[in-house]
Motif scaffolding. Structure first.
Motif: not given
Length: 334
Positions: A4-8, A15-16, A61-63, A112-113
């Motif tokens: 997953y990533h956050l392009p915006e 979330l994508r 995202p996410l740690s 990056d998480g």
């Protein structure tokens, strides 16, 4: 592999889910097959562009997460394939007090998480998962549990018989409650829900206060306890004034979260009570390892509110945003 990533940054809907090649570990690096992840309030703020700190555009995202070592790069001595591990939120902070250099990067924000099926870590940025915990449980530890341990033990010097106040039923507060109760402290916990108050009692709270029914809950806590030694302050501006009221003269307030809004607090109440107010930023790998030994010694299990599949990570975000959770919201591998 999927990730997953956050392009915006437009909230949960930004979330994508994407696909890319499985990464390979370089020298002194470890490839982990992630099996579980958990969310923190910080993750909601990042998705909403409300975090207030550096966040890398397009960040994964996410740690918080846990999994199994899939492969190791040249020179790795700490880990072998099959080891159960969890990553540290601040990879460069292995031990000692925080410095600007050590805390320069945090997973899921400026770095990056871990919300991916495979993640590469430096071998020094991993800890072994406690043997009595599942990977779903272990995924809840890196941020909330380490923060609670840092506040209670590393800077708070928790001792049996001390009086602790925790606010609400989120991850940090519940870990603080469980750890403090196991350590012989008297814990008062607040919530605005009768059902949640019952859960807090069941987890070891000696006393509970309904903050929704009692707007002056700080005075109530002080009256019942004579003033608490330590407050785990996760609300921020909206609750700090009441936390100051609840604390004893010479007490400590660990400021951890910003869950509620409110007016600022001037220095006079702090001066009158000679309070120690300290910000707590997660913790080092060494603190994480000490926490894990305590969890094993006391056989403490994290409180998992709910588990959502990796393919529907957005549902986990929505559950956390609802505020109805008790404990940690977790994502599990499909």
């Amino acid at each position: 592999m999927r990730y997953y990533h956050l392009p915006e940054f437009g909230g949960v809907d930004a979330l994508r889910l994407g696909e890319r090649d499985e990464p390979r570990p370089g020298p002194r690096q470890v490839l982990v097959r992630m099996r579980a992840w958990s969310l923190n309030h910080r993750d909601l703020l990042i998705a909403r562009a409300a975090y207030g700190r550096d966040v890398r555009p397009g960040v994964v995202p996410l740690s918080d997460g846990a999994g199994e070592v899939a492969a190791t790069g040249d020179g790795v001595t700490r880990w072998r394939p099959g080891d159960r591990v969890a990553g540290t939120v601040i990879p460069r902070w292995t031990a000692g007090p925080p410095t600007a250099e050590k805390v320069a990067g945090m997973l899921g924000g400026s770095l990056d998480g871990v919300l991916a099926e495979y993640v590469v870590f430096d071998e020094e940025a991993l800890v072994a998962v406690p043997a009595h915990l599942s990977l779903l449980e272990a995924a809840t530890l890196p941020c909330a549990a380490v923060t609670a341990w840092h506040a209670l033990v590393e800077v708070g010097g928790l001792r049996p018989g001390q009086r602790l106040l925790t606010l609400g039923s989120g991850g940090v507060s519940l870990f603080a409650l469980q750890l403090a109760a196991a350590g012989g402290a008297h814990v008062t916990a607040t919530s605005g829900s009768a059902d949640k108050l019952d859960r807090l009692r069941g987890l070891g709270a000696a006393d509970v206060v309904d903050h929704a029914a009692d707007p002056g809950w700080g005075a109530t806590v002080h009256e019942r306890t004579g003033g608490v030694d330590h407050v785990i302050e996760v609300g921020g501006a909206g609750t700090l004034r009441q936390s100051i009221t609840a604390a004893r003269t010479g007490g400590r307030i660990s400021v951890i979260g910003v869950l509620s809004r409110g007016e600022g607090v001037g220095p006079v109440p702090l001066l009158r009570k000679a309070l120690t107010v300290q910000g707590v930023l997660v913790g080092s790998r060494e603190m994480f390892e000490e926490l894990n030994r305590a969890l094993e010694r006391h056989r403490i299990h994290p409180v998992v509110d709910s588990v959502f599949p990796f393919s529907d990570a957005a549902a986990a975000y929505r559950r956390l945003a609802s505020g109805r959770h008790v404990g940690k919201v977790v994502i599990g591998a499909d």
